[in-house]
Scaffold this motif. Structure first.
Motif, short mmCIF file in Angstrom:
data_model
loop_
_atom_site.label_atom_id
_atom_site.label_comp_id
_atom_site.label_asym_id
_atom_site.label_seq_id
_atom_site.Cartn_x
_atom_site.Cartn_y
_atom_site.Cartn_z
N ASN A 280 0.83 -1.19 0.00
CA ASN A 280 0.00 0.00 0.00
C ASN A 280 0.88 1.25 0.00
N LEU A 281 0.90 1.97 -1.12
CA LEU A 281 1.67 3.21 -1.24
C LEU A 281 0.77 4.44 -1.16
N THR A 282 -0.37 4.32 -0.47
CA THR A 282 -1.21 5.48 -0.19
C THR A 282 -0.95 5.88 1.26
N PRO A 283 -1.40 7.07 1.68
CA PRO A 283 -1.20 7.46 3.07
C PRO A 283 -2.26 6.91 4.02
N HIS A 284 -3.17 6.06 3.53
CA HIS A 284 -4.29 5.56 4.33
C HIS A 284 -4.30 4.04 4.38
N VAL A 285 -4.91 3.49 5.42
CA VAL A 285 -5.16 2.05 5.44
C VAL A 285 -6.15 1.74 4.33
N VAL A 286 -5.89 0.69 3.55
CA VAL A 286 -6.83 0.24 2.52
C VAL A 286 -7.52 -0.99 3.09
N ARG A 287 -8.86 -0.95 3.08
CA ARG A 287 -9.65 -2.09 3.57
C ARG A 287 -10.32 -2.76 2.39
N VAL B 63 -9.91 -7.32 4.89
CA VAL B 63 -8.45 -7.38 4.99
C VAL B 63 -7.94 -5.95 4.98
N GLU B 64 -7.19 -5.59 6.01
CA GLU B 64 -6.61 -4.24 6.10
C GLU B 64 -5.16 -4.28 5.65
N ILE B 65 -4.82 -3.35 4.76
CA ILE B 65 -3.45 -3.23 4.27
C ILE B 65 -2.93 -1.86 4.73
N PRO B 66 -2.01 -1.86 5.70
CA PRO B 66 -1.52 -0.58 6.21
C PRO B 66 -0.64 0.13 5.19
N PRO B 67 -0.54 1.45 5.30
CA PRO B 67 0.32 2.20 4.38
C PRO B 67 1.79 1.91 4.64
N ASP C 39 -14.67 0.29 -6.50
CA ASP C 39 -15.94 -0.26 -6.02
C ASP C 39 -16.04 -0.03 -4.51
N THR C 40 -16.07 1.24 -4.12
CA THR C 40 -16.01 1.60 -2.71
C THR C 40 -17.22 1.16 -1.91
N VAL C 41 -16.98 0.93 -0.63
CA VAL C 41 -18.01 0.58 0.34
C VAL C 41 -18.14 1.77 1.29
N ARG C 42 -19.37 2.21 1.51
CA ARG C 42 -19.62 3.37 2.38
C ARG C 42 -20.46 2.95 3.58
N CYS D 210 -22.26 7.73 4.56
CA CYS D 210 -21.65 7.88 3.23
C CYS D 210 -20.13 8.08 3.27
N VAL D 211 -19.50 7.70 4.36
CA VAL D 211 -18.05 7.77 4.47
C VAL D 211 -17.47 6.48 3.90
N VAL D 212 -16.45 6.59 3.05
CA VAL D 212 -15.81 5.41 2.48
C VAL D 212 -15.11 4.64 3.59
N VAL D 213 -15.44 3.35 3.70
CA VAL D 213 -14.83 2.50 4.74
C VAL D 213 -14.04 1.34 4.15
N GLY D 214 -14.08 1.19 2.83
CA GLY D 214 -13.33 0.11 2.19
C GLY D 214 -13.65 0.04 0.72
N CYS D 215 -13.16 -1.02 0.10
CA CYS D 215 -13.44 -1.24 -1.33
C CYS D 215 -13.59 -2.74 -1.58
N ARG D 216 -14.32 -3.06 -2.64
CA ARG D 216 -14.57 -4.46 -2.99
C ARG D 216 -13.59 -4.99 -4.03
N SER D 217 -12.87 -4.07 -4.69
CA SER D 217 -11.95 -4.52 -5.74
C SER D 217 -10.80 -3.53 -5.89
#
Length: 119
Positions: free
Chosen positions: A7-14, A22-26, A95-98, A102-109
């Motif tokens: 994960n090369l973003t500044p946020h945890v990707v769920r 599955v959480e992928i830390p930055p 394919d974000t999950v809110r 309506c806050v993005v909490v993860g993604c499906r793909s």
């Protein structure tokens, strides 16, 4: 396909699946698109506030993207992946999950940008 995912973003990707998250830390540093300096483009009155208008643009340059490694996918911001469409190792949350607010909490793909020939 089984791959190492970095994960090369500044946020945890769920990544959200059927009953599994599955959480992928930055991993520092985050990959970034290099922005050009803003240009003043006037102002607009919004109620009692005079709000500056600016012209913005991104350069075609990115920073923080390491060289390609076999079997490794790099999660980056969509703008970074789109700046380097030939890099098929760059993916972004899709394919974000809110939540109920309506806050993005993860993604499906994860996704890759299409390149000009339609891949």
């Amino acid at each position: 396909m089984v791959a190492e995912v970095v994960n090369l973003t500044p946020h945890v990707v769920r990544l959200v699946g059927s009953g599994v998250v599955v959480e992928i830390p930055p991993t520092a540093p985050a990959a970034r698109l290099v922005l050009l300096p803003d240009r003043v483009d006037g102002a607009v009155q919004v109620g009692p506030l005079l709000v500056p208008l600016k012209r913005t643009a991104a350069s075609p340059q990115v920073s923080g993207v390491p060289d390609r490694r076999a079997g490794v996918l790099l999660i980056v911001a969509r703008a970074v992946a789109e700046a380097l469409p030939a890099r098929d190792d760059l993916v972004y949350p899709h394919d974000t999950v809110r939540d109920e607010h309506c806050v993005v909490v993860g993604c499906r793909s994860l996704a890759r940008p299409m390149i000009a020939d339609g891949d």
